[in-house]
Write a protein that holds these residues in place. Structure first.
Motif, PDB file in Angstrom:
ATOM      1  N   ALA A   1      -7.416 -20.109  34.965  1.00 47.61           N
ATOM      2  CA  ALA A   1      -6.222 -20.383  35.769  1.00 47.61           C
ATOM      3  C   ALA A   1      -4.948 -20.186  34.975  1.00 47.61           C
ATOM      4  O   ALA A   1      -3.877 -20.038  35.559  1.00 47.61           O
ATOM      5  CB  ALA A   1      -6.292 -21.802  36.322  1.00 47.61           C
ATOM      6  N   ASP A   2      -5.050 -20.221  33.650  1.00 41.85           N
ATOM      7  CA  ASP A   2      -3.840 -20.184  32.858  1.00 41.85           C
ATOM      8  C   ASP A   2      -3.537 -18.831  32.240  1.00 41.85           C
ATOM      9  O   ASP A   2      -2.386 -18.515  31.969  1.00 41.85           O
ATOM     10  CB  ASP A   2      -3.929 -21.208  31.705  1.00 41.85           C
ATOM     11  N   ASN A   3      -4.574 -18.073  32.008  1.00 38.24           N
ATOM     12  CA  ASN A   3      -4.302 -16.892  31.211  1.00 38.24           C
ATOM     13  C   ASN A   3      -5.367 -15.833  31.436  1.00 38.24           C
ATOM     14  O   ASN A   3      -6.412 -16.081  32.044  1.00 38.24           O
ATOM     15  CB  ASN A   3      -4.265 -17.263  29.727  1.00 38.24           C
ATOM     16  N   VAL A   4      -5.041 -14.648  30.930  1.00 38.81           N
ATOM     17  CA  VAL A   4      -5.986 -13.542  30.925  1.00 38.81           C
ATOM     18  C   VAL A   4      -6.109 -13.100  29.474  1.00 38.81           C
ATOM     19  O   VAL A   4      -5.104 -12.938  28.793  1.00 38.81           O
ATOM     20  CB  VAL A   4      -5.464 -12.368  31.780  1.00 38.81           C
ATOM     21  N   TRP A   5      -7.354 -12.952  29.029  1.00 37.11           N
ATOM     22  CA  TRP A   5      -7.551 -12.510  27.636  1.00 37.11           C
ATOM     23  C   TRP A   5      -8.251 -11.174  27.679  1.00 37.11           C
ATOM     24  O   TRP A   5      -9.262 -11.019  28.378  1.00 37.11           O
ATOM     25  CB  TRP A   5      -8.397 -13.512  26.869  1.00 37.11           C
ATOM     26  N   PHE A   6      -7.748 -10.266  26.920  1.00 33.27           N
ATOM     27  CA  PHE A   6      -8.382  -8.957  26.865  1.00 33.27           C
ATOM     28  C   PHE A   6      -9.160  -8.832  25.558  1.00 33.27           C
ATOM     29  O   PHE A   6      -8.675  -9.223  24.493  1.00 33.27           O
ATOM     30  CB  PHE A   6      -7.336  -7.853  26.976  1.00 33.27           C
ATOM     31  N   ASN A   7     -10.324  -8.280  25.692  1.00 31.12           N
ATOM     32  CA  ASN A   7     -11.218  -8.170  24.561  1.00 31.12           C
ATOM     33  C   ASN A   7     -10.743  -7.061  23.628  1.00 31.12           C
ATOM     34  O   ASN A   7     -10.740  -5.884  24.011  1.00 31.12           O
ATOM     35  CB  ASN A   7     -12.625  -7.857  25.097  1.00 31.12           C
ATOM     36  N   ILE A   8     -10.307  -7.445  22.428  1.00 27.39           N
ATOM     37  CA  ILE A   8      -9.907  -6.418  21.467  1.00 27.39           C
ATOM     38  C   ILE A   8     -10.849  -6.395  20.255  1.00 27.39           C
ATOM     39  O   ILE A   8     -10.473  -6.002  19.161  1.00 27.39           O
ATOM     40  CB  ILE A   8      -8.435  -6.601  21.012  1.00 27.39           C
ATOM     41  N   GLN A   9     -12.073  -6.853  20.517  1.00 36.01           N
ATOM     42  CA  GLN A   9     -13.054  -6.802  19.415  1.00 36.01           C
ATOM     43  C   GLN A   9     -13.702  -5.432  19.385  1.00 36.01           C
ATOM     44  O   GLN A   9     -13.521  -4.606  20.278  1.00 36.01           O
ATOM     45  CB  GLN A   9     -14.114  -7.891  19.631  1.00 36.01           C
TER      46      GLN A   9
ATOM     47  N   LEU B   1     -25.166  -8.054  32.300  1.00 34.18           N
ATOM     48  CA  LEU B   1     -23.779  -7.801  31.929  1.00 34.18           C
ATOM     49  C   LEU B   1     -23.751  -6.970  30.656  1.00 34.18           C
ATOM     50  O   LEU B   1     -24.319  -7.352  29.637  1.00 34.18           O
ATOM     51  CB  LEU B   1     -23.051  -9.133  31.724  1.00 34.18           C
ATOM     52  N   GLN B   2     -23.153  -5.838  30.701  1.00 31.00           N
ATOM     53  CA  GLN B   2     -23.133  -4.926  29.579  1.00 31.00           C
ATOM     54  C   GLN B   2     -21.835  -4.993  28.783  1.00 31.00           C
ATOM     55  O   GLN B   2     -21.838  -4.875  27.584  1.00 31.00           O
ATOM     56  CB  GLN B   2     -23.322  -3.489  30.082  1.00 31.00           C
ATOM     57  N   THR B   3     -20.758  -5.139  29.478  1.00 30.24           N
ATOM     58  CA  THR B   3     -19.464  -5.083  28.827  1.00 30.24           C
ATOM     59  C   THR B   3     -18.618  -6.251  29.289  1.00 30.24           C
ATOM     60  O   THR B   3     -18.646  -6.596  30.472  1.00 30.24           O
ATOM     61  CB  THR B   3     -18.722  -3.791  29.237  1.00 30.24           C
ATOM     62  N   ILE B   4     -17.905  -6.831  28.379  1.00 29.27           N
ATOM     63  CA  ILE B   4     -16.920  -7.828  28.786  1.00 29.27           C
ATOM     64  C   ILE B   4     -15.559  -7.239  28.499  1.00 29.27           C
ATOM     65  O   ILE B   4     -15.222  -6.915  27.357  1.00 29.27           O
ATOM     66  CB  ILE B   4     -17.116  -9.160  28.047  1.00 29.27           C
ATOM     67  N   GLY B   5     -14.814  -7.054  29.541  1.00 30.44           N
ATOM     68  CA  GLY B   5     -13.475  -6.490  29.371  1.00 30.44           C
ATOM     69  C   GLY B   5     -12.439  -7.560  29.151  1.00 30.44           C
ATOM     70  O   GLY B   5     -11.689  -7.533  28.190  1.00 30.44           O
ATOM     71  N   CYS B   6     -12.411  -8.503  30.040  1.00 33.03           N
ATOM     72  CA  CYS B   6     -11.466  -9.596  29.848  1.00 33.03           C
ATOM     73  C   CYS B   6     -11.984 -10.874  30.481  1.00 33.03           C
ATOM     74  O   CYS B   6     -12.884 -10.851  31.323  1.00 33.03           O
ATOM     75  CB  CYS B   6     -10.086  -9.229  30.349  1.00 33.03           C
ATOM     76  N   LEU B   7     -11.408 -11.938  30.064  1.00 30.44           N
ATOM     77  CA  LEU B   7     -11.731 -13.260  30.593  1.00 30.44           C
ATOM     78  C   LEU B   7     -10.504 -13.813  31.290  1.00 30.44           C
ATOM     79  O   LEU B   7      -9.382 -13.605  30.843  1.00 30.44           O
ATOM     80  CB  LEU B   7     -12.132 -14.199  29.452  1.00 30.44           C
ATOM     81  N   VAL B   8     -10.775 -14.513  32.367  1.00 32.36           N
ATOM     82  CA  VAL B   8      -9.658 -15.035  33.154  1.00 32.36           C
ATOM     83  C   VAL B   8      -9.908 -16.493  33.445  1.00 32.36           C
ATOM     84  O   VAL B   8     -11.026 -16.871  33.791  1.00 32.36           O
ATOM     85  CB  VAL B   8      -9.529 -14.272  34.494  1.00 32.36           C
TER      86      VAL B   8
END
Lengths: 1473, 206
Positions: A1291-1299, A1282-1289
């Motif tokens: 059941a409740d939410n989606v988080w976008f990586n803004i680091q 895995l090279q890049t993490i764009g977002c995590l999902v």
């Protein structure tokens, strides 16, 4: 021109203005002035004019009394006018100015106007009257309320009262209630009483209002058409579950028999049909204008006609002859038998006799009729004569002659007498017969009566006896008997009367009487009447009483309208009525018809002056097609009218009329007559009747004829249910009518009659069709055109469809049809397992539907597809400037972007696949050939052995589309090749995007070890020679699907993990030197071989455009979709390289929010049960299970159209999916096992592009799981793919990586930190409680061991394949080795291919002794057989050339729940040393 | 040469792009191309071309003259996809950037003979006002991705255009074998049959 009205002070200014204006004035305006000099004009005329004008205006403004001033002013003006006219004729402008000035005056002084106009000779002033002069001002007039109402009542009509029935019916008629008479009357539609009253009153006021009322005095109305309850079944539209009985069934449209009212072929010029209507004439048998004589004359003519027909038929003569014949036959019979009464003969005689009786009676009645007719003729003629004498003129030309034919009196009398005698004799015989019969009857009855009398007497005696002494019982019996016998006592047969014998005399009397009544007297002359119209009609001058009538007759004329199908098509000329009341038309009308003939109607109209009235209608039947012009006689049709007419002249009118003096014996004479005409079909030029075929006259006959069942089907047909049914449909019986109830029931029970259940909107559509649909279907050319238009893959860009049908070969369709057929039949060879075959078929279907959807979406355009437009300049543009300032780093070259080439311009051989193989790490090294029994002592070896040992000589072989290229051989476990390989690419000649995307080929990158074997051969003569041969041993492979390469816009660049077999015989994985104990844990995770590659295509192709997913419809909330779009857009703007997914497309093609896919789901129970105490093992097992589900990239299955997400149950049913499905399933399992789990959307190396991984948080560590391999990595693992993490999902939410960074190693994975992870649902937009699309629970099918055992066939297939690949060498199989290998495979499965014990390798080697063995187990998830074959082929085991080589191949299939299968193939080659 | 059973019919288009009427612009040139269906193939002649730059007369006339010859022959099996002439006119704006001044298309006439067509021209409009300004400033007006889209109906609903001017084109049309293949185009009389024997039918338009 206002300056003339200005005050004199402004005069000079005005002049200057005028001067100015003059130069600007258009030429036309100044035409009148053209001849003169403008300057002179001002000199001469300007000044006096101004002066005058000044006087004039000042004068007007003064409040002078009108009478004094007006005259002088007008005079003055006139003077001036005349003076002016001399000087400046044609200066109209000037005059108009003056006129305007006058208008000004008028406003001030109205009274001046009238005399001014009167005095003025010129019309000019008349025009200038103002509207005020005609206005009259009055005050508003009040009209009183009562007056108002009164006035209104004159105009308004308020029908509130009920109309009496008598008003609504013709005079002197009683209402007739059809319902009471037992006729069927439908229920009337409900109309409120008030409305009905209003309507009735209104109609009554109307002209011809009466015809709106029926016989019962109510407005005529059709039965109520509204059904009480809805006839349409209610549709409860739940999801897709429609009641099976309400499923719509496709029925092919049927050709309706009645849909086509036109005659087929009527349109083409040869097929026109012609109906000839010949109207020859009209004879009135009664007309209101008949005089009395006419009435009698008509009757005479009628009687004479009757006489003539009777004469013609001569019934009397026939019957007499017959009678005579019968008599002679009877006589002969009697003579032959000589009076002997043979029973048979008697019977015959009787029958004939009875026949004779009827014949004689018939003859008698006919004779009587003849006689009366003759008598009547004579009587009427006498009446006419009497009338003529009485009125002293004759109106009719009739003359009756009675021809007298004398007869020989003697013979006549004899004949007469004979006849009477014969009849008397017959009657006597008859009565005798009758008498005998009656007598016999009488005797019989008498006998009975006597018997009864005797009994009676005997009983009486008995009774007397019994009464004397009898027991009770007896008496009872007797009583009964007595009562029985007593009954008949009263009702006993009366004594029969003896029959009377008829008196012969009376018989003769009767016969003679009758004869005198019905026959002419003997010797009387035979009278033959002859009617002629040769008489003279008295001229009108001689009979003044007749003039009025005759004039009336002369005024009248008649014509006939011809109505075809109730439409007037033509009419005859109007002919005047003759005195003999005959009208001759003699006109033939040729009707060219298009519609089927239904009715032909001739209407007789009488014209008096300009008004005409309908006398009668004559319906003429439509002729049979055989009836053609020329062979049809003119027929006479009777007509009559029921109009009552009365005249004040001699005309009798059409009223009850009496010819008797006392007014008795009234006769009602109604207008009637005969119309002679004939209707026939015309004949074409070549004697072809211009009649439509019989079958095309559906409506023509049923009007009248078919309603009668018997005439239609014949009496015998009445027993034939089918015929009755046919008749019932064609006569269109009223199914509601109770009269028809029984027959409808009968017919319905036999199921023959069905009302048409369809409604045809365009029933004429067929008329406009080019050809029939079948023909259209058959046309190959049309089919080709249609398929091309539908963009069917085979025909999408088909060029030059042949122009003619015959040039289209069947070959064109072969491929297409083959494909269609293949869609139906599942190739069982490809799919060993029926379930997978079904799945494949299902996938194919989904794929097709998605492609169709995609094709449809391709036709939706957005602006950017059509118009290139400059983007709104953004700040990003500015950022590019800074790039210029970046430091140049020549030692760290960057790959440059190349020019992209569109696929259209390519041809074969242009495309190459460039594969740059750079280096590899950790390649397994050879294990020294250990002698049997020798204990491997790695501890001893490790120091010196490592240095001088040829560890491994790896090279890389790349195969793509069966093209194989290889690199040079390098040395050591960490080789560096840095070589570029060019592979040609041939995508079947089609370079379109869709075709390139659907290329399913994979690039296999195999790492081999080159092993050189040397054998020394001691040849005594030539010394020692060394033979060496090269063997290549497969070490591992990487496979990359072409679609991945194609879809990557740039290139594939990175380090890939090589799939190495769990066990490599003869090789061992060496740890890097100086192994540090502290890293042990990490090492075990990173175990594996890696290769660094760079793959691209030359030239660079433009990847297929990704479908605009937003065009798919969705059931999500609009707000959510907008928010998601915004979220993704912001993410893409801020961090273009980080994948962000918030909505995905499900298998139905609908957009679904991603969190709906996450839901805890139970893994198969047996996994949890297997390791109840070791949750880690269970986790690994679950991960392995998920990884065993075959991977099928969507890009391949759906030709790059889009990325579809299936739910877990769909995924488990399909048993195919790509990373997302694996990851979702794994994540859901982990959640159900109580772990904290997220779905990672990111990019990884082998997948290259957005992919999905699973993140878990366990024991304060984050673990990253690769769902397609089942492996897990720590967050800080360097070899984590895995090279890049764009977002995590979750059941409740989606988080976008803004680091700042994207690699997992440098990330903080704590999603609660809002400054590092941007949540989709926040406080401002809270989670709306989206329900999951996943099922509540997954149901697993039990592992089917038998099915797995069946799959062992793979072994056979693979063996055959290997032999096939070695066509020039014999392939020997080492059975012993095979069985040994087979034992290992289950163990490998148990250990999940991970920690392979050294043990079994030694075991194997000890078993196989001197054989040099190289081999490995391959592990694959099972999808179909082809990938397995491909994988085996790519290892190149079959290519061992050594002559003494033997092979071993073992296959083991391990079943998991839900038909997930793990396939192990153990391949080995053995060389005997 | 004329076979009795032809499998294709031929259409020869001669003519010229005579000129244009763009009252506001000058120094224009014109690009043309033919768009035709799957069943059509050009046999000879140029399918696309570009004219010289023309200027208006210094006198009052608004006409721009190109007199650019067209000469193409098509063969086809199917009248569907009948060739269309697509013209697009370009010229410099105030800053000297070449910008598009109009797109237009017309079907090649069906009937043999001489025809003159005046094609109304139009250009796509920018979506935003700002874009209109920047487009003007940078000399990048909105353009069709492919001038050929004006010959198709699909997808046009998303665009907005503005009328610009007119281009006049004259055609001389010859057809061969169309009648033999069952396509009756326009006025043809028995008198015409004499010329049919030569294989080519020409008819002057009345």
């Amino acid at each position: 021109m206002m300056h003339n009205v200005c005050s004199p002070v402004l005069q000079s200014k005005g002049e200057s203005l005028q001067q100015q204006e003059a130069s600007f004035e258009p030429a036309s305006r100044l035409q009148g002035l053209r001849d003169r000099d403008t300057v002179t004009r001002f000199d001469r005329e300007g000044l006096p004019n101004a002066e005058e004008a000044y006087n004039f205006f000042t004068f007007n403004f003064e409040p002078d009394p009108p009478d004094g001033s007006e005259r002088s002013s007008v005079k003055r003006r006139k003077q001036r006018k005349t003076a002016d006219r001399d000087e400046d004729r044609g200066d109209e402008a000037e005059e108009q100015e003056e006129a305007e000035a006058d208008e000004e005056n008028e406003e001030e002084n109205e009274s001046e106007e009238a005399p001014l106009v009167q005095n003025e000779e010129e019309d000019l002033f008349v025009i200038d009257q103002s509207p005020q002069d005609f206005l009259e001002v009055k005050k508003a007039v009040y009209i009183g309320y009562q007056n108002h109402i009164q006035r209104e009542s004159e105009h308004l009509f308020t029908p509130s009262f009920r109309t009496p029935t008598s008003v609504k019916l013709p005079e002197n008629m009683k209402p007739r209630y059809l319902e009471d008479e037992g006729l069927y009357v439908g229920e009337r539609p409900h109309v409120s009483l008030t409305n009905e009253n209003i309507l009735e009153n209104r109609i009554l006021k109307m002209e011809e209002g009466m015809k709106w009322f029926g016989d019962d005095g109510r407005i005529m109305a059709l039965p109520d058409p509204i059904k009480e309850s809805s006839t349409r079944p209610p549709l409860f539209h739940m999801e897709e579950d429609v009641d099976p009985s309400l499923q719509t069934v496709y029925r092919k449209a049927l050709k309706s028999k009645y849909a086509n009212l036109y005659i087929a072929g009527a349109a083409d010029p040869e097929g026109d049909y012609q109906l000839d209507v010949d109207v020859s004439g009209l004879i009135f048998s009664h007309h209101p204008l008949f005089s009395r004589e006419h009435v009698l004359g008509a009757r005479l003519a009628q009687l004479y006609d009757q006489y003539l027909t009777r004469q013609h038929n001569n019934l009397t003569g026939h019957l007499t002859d017959k009678l005579n014949g019968l008599r002679s036959a009877l006589r002969n019979m009697l003579e032959i038998h000589g009076g002997q009464s043979l029973t048979q003969a008697m019977q015959q005689r009787f029958s004939e006799y009875s026949l004779e009786i009827t014949t004689r009676q018939l003859r008698d009645s006919e004779q009587e009729k003849d006689r009366t007719l003759l008598k009547n003729i004579v009587k009427v003629w006498k009446e006419i004569k009497a009338l003529r004498e009485f009125q002293k003129f004759s109106n009719t030309p009739y003359k009756l002659y009675l021809r007298r034919e004398n007869v020989d009196r003697a013979s006549d009398e004899r004949e007469h007498e004979d006849e009477i005698l014969a009849e008397v004799v017959e009657l006597e015989a008859e009565s005798e017969e009758d008498y005998q019969k009656k007598l016999a009857e009488y005797n019989k009855q008498l006998e009975e009566w006597k018997l009864w009398r005797r009994k009676q007497k005997a009983k009486k005696k008995k009774k007397k006896k019994k009464k004397k002494g009898q027991t009770h019982e007896d008496t009872e019996d007797e009583d009964q008997e007595a009562s029985e016998s007593e009954g008949p006592v009263e009702e006993g047969p009366p004594k029969p009367e003896p029959p009377e014998r008829l008196d012969f005399d009376s018989i003769e009397q009767q016969v003679r009487e009758k004869a005198s009544r019905i026959r002419r007297k003997p010797g009387e002359a035979i009278l033959i009447p002859e009617l002629s119209a040769s008489g003279n009609i008295t001229a009108s001058e001689l009979c003044p009483s007749e003039t009025a009538r005759r004039q009336d007759v002369a005024r009248r004329s008649l014509f006939i309208k011809i109505l075809y199908n109730d439409k007037e098509v033509s009419r005859t000329d109007s002919r005047s009525l003759n005195t003999d009341f005959r009208v001759h038309f003699g006109q033939i009308f040729n009707l060219k018809i298009v519609h089927c003939p239904q009715s032909i109607n001739l209407q007789v109209f009488e014209e008096i002056g300009s008004s005409c009235s309908l006398l009668a209608r004559v319906f003429v039947p439509v002729p049979e097609p055989s009836v053609v012009t020329g062979n049809v006689p003119v027929e006479e049709y009777e007509f009559s009218s029921n109009q009552r007419v009365m005249f004040d002249h001699e005309g009798v009118g059409s009223v009850p009329l009496s010819f008797e003096a006392d007014g008795s014996n009234k006769q009602t004479l109604l207008t009637s007559g005969k119309l002679s005409c004939c209707v026939s079909w015309g004949i074409g030029e070549d004697d072809v009747p211009l009649a439509p075929p019989v079958s095309q006259q559906p409506g023509g006959i049923h009007g009248l004829g078919r309603l009668d069942a018997v005439t239609y089907i014949g009496a015998s047909g009445l027993y034939d249910m089918k015929k009755i049914g046919e008749w019932a449909t064609q006569s269109r019986l009223d199914p509601n009518d109770p009269k028809n109830a029984s027959i409808m029931q009968l017919v319905a029970s036999s199921g023959e009659v069905t009302a048409p259940e369809y409604f045809r909107l365009e029933h004429l559509q067929e008329e406009f069709n080019f050809v029939t649909d079948e023909e259209l279907e058959r046309s190959k050319r049309f089919r080709l055109l249609r398929l091309r238009n539908q963009e069917v893959a085979e025909f999408r860009n088909y060029k030059c469809v042949p122009a003619l049908e015959r040039e289209v070969t069947d070959k064109v369709f072969q491929e297409y049809e083959k494909r269609l057929k293949e869609g139906e039949i599942i190739d069982t060879k490809e799919h060993l397992d029926s379930h997978r075959a079904l799945v494949a078929k299902y996938l194919q279907k989904i794929r097709e539907s998605v492609i169709n959807r995609f094709l449809l979406a391709k036709h939706h355009y957005i602006l950017s597809d059509l118009v290139i437009e400059e983007e709104i300049p953004s700040i990003i543009l500015g950022l590019n400037l800074f790039k210029l300032a970046e430091p140049k780093r020549p030692l760290k070259p960057q790959r440059k972007e190349r020019k992209k080439v569109t696929a259209q311009n390519l041809s074969d051989g242009d495309i190459k696949l460039l594969i740059n193989i750079i280096r590899a790490f950790d390649i397994p090294i050879r294990r020294p050939q250990s002698k049997p029994g020798q204990v491997p002592q790695s501890a001893i070896q490790s120091s010196d052995w490592f240095l001088n040992q040829v560890q491994v000589r790896p090279f890389v072989e790349v195969s793509f589309q069966r093209t194989v290229l290889q690199t040079t051989t390098a040395d050591g476990p960490n080789p560096c090749w840095n070589e570029e390989l060019q592979l040609p690419f041939a995508p079947n000649g089609d370079y379109s995007n869709a075709s390139l995307q659907s290329v399913k080929d994979e690039v296999f990158i195999n790492i081999f070890d080159e092993v050189v074997h040397e054998t020394g051969v001691n040849d005594k003569d030539r010394g020692k020679s060394i033979h060496s041969w090269v063997e290549k041993h497969w070490l591992g492979s990487v496979k990359i699907p072409f679609s991945t390469i194609y879809s990557q816009s740039r290139q594939i660049d990175g380090t890939f993990k090589v799939n190495t077999p769990a066990v490599l015989l003869g090789y061992s994985k060496e740890r890097s030197h100086g192994a540090n104990g502290g890293y042990d844990f990490m090492r075990s995770l990173s175990e594996g071989t890696f290769i660094t590659l760079f793959i691209t295509m030359e030239p660079q192709l433009v990847p297929g455009e990704t479908i605009r997913e937003k065009q798919f419809d969705s059931q999500e909330d609009e707000h959510l979709l907008q928010a998601s779009e915004r979220f993704e857009r912001e993410a893409a703007q801020g961090y273009p390289d980080r994948p962000c997914v918030s909505t995905v497309i499900d298998l139905n093609g609908k957009t679904v929010f991603i969190t709906r896919f996450i839901r805890p789901l139970n893994p198969p129970q047996e996994f949890l049960d297997a390791f109840p105490n070791n949750p880690q093992e269970a986790t690994a097992l679950v991960a392995r299970f998920v990884s065993l589900i075959p991977s099928l990239p969507d890009r391949v299955s759906f030709s790059g159209a889009c990325d579809l997400w299936s739910t877990c149950d769909q995924f488990l049913t399909l048993l195919a999916g790509d990373e997302e499905e694996h990851a979702v399933l794994l994540c859901n399992y982990f959640l159900s096992m109580g772990k904290k789990a997220w779905l990672i959307i990111g990019t990884a190396i082998p997948e290259q592009g957005p992919t999905a991984y699973v993140l878990t948080y366990e024991q304060s560590r984050y673990l990253i799981w690769n769902p397609s391999s089942g492996q897990y990595y720590g967050q800080y693992d360097t070899f984590c793919p895995l090279q890049t993490i764009g977002c995590l999902v979750n059941a409740d939410n989606v988080w976008f990586n803004i680091q700042e960074y994207t690699t997992p190693m440098r990330l903080s994975l704590d999603v609660t930190k809002a400054n590092l992870w941007k949540p989709f649902f926040s406080r401002s937009f809270s989670h709306p409680g989206l329900s999951s699309v996943q099922p509540e629970e997954l149901v697993y099918r039990r592992t089917d061991k038998a099915a797995a055992a069946e799959l062992q066939d793979i072994e056979k297939i693979l063996k055959e394949k290997i032999m096939e690949w070695r066509p020039r060498h014999p392939t020997r199989w080492n059975r012993y080795c095979t069985t040994t290998l087979k034992q290992f495979l289950p163990k490998l499965e148990m250990s999940r291919g991970q920690d392979v014990t050294e043990g079994h390798r030694h075991e194997l080697q000890s078993l196989l002794g001197e054989n040099r063995i190289s081999g490995f187990p391959l592990h694959l998830p099972f999808s179909e057989i082809r990938p397995i074959v491909e994988a085996v082929y790519s290892t190149g085991v079959h290519s061992v050339q050594a002559s003494n080589v033997e092979f071993a191949l073992a296959v083991y299939v391990h079943p998991y729940p839900n038909n997930v299968l793990s396939v192990w193939v153990y391949l080995a080659s053995l060389v005997r040393t | 040469m004329a076979t009795s059973n032809p499998s294709v019919f031929l259409l020869t288009v001669n003519g010229q792009i005579e000129g244009a009427n763009f009252p506001e612009y000058d120094d224009l040139y014109c690009k043309y191309c033919f768009v035709y269906g799957h069943d059509w193939a050009p046999t000879t002649g140029l399918e696309e071309g570009i004219t010289q730059i023309t200027r208006k007369n210094s006198q009052s006339s608004h006409r721009l003259i190109w007199n650019f010859p067209l000469e193409t022959t098509f063969k086809s099996t199917n009248p569907s996809g009948w060739p269309q002439l697509v013209v697009s006119v370009y010229g410099p704006d105030v800053f000297g950037n070449d910008v598009v001044r109009g797109y237009g298309a017309t079907h090649v006439p069906f009937t043999p003979g001489q025809h003159t067509r005046t094609i109304p021209m139009f250009v796509p409009e920018p979506t935003w006002r700002l874009q209109k300004f920047t487009g003007w400033l940078l000399g990048r007006r909105p353009e069709y991705t492919d001038p050929k889209v004006v010959a198709q109906g699909e997808g046009r609903e998303v665009t907005r255009v503005r009328s610009q001017g007119f281009v006049t084109v004259s055609f001389h049309i010859l057809t061969k074998d169309m009648k033999k293949m069952g396509y009756d185009i326009g006025p043809s009389s028995p008198a015409n049959s004499a010329s049919v024997t030569s294989g080519w039918s020409t008819e002057e338009q009345q």
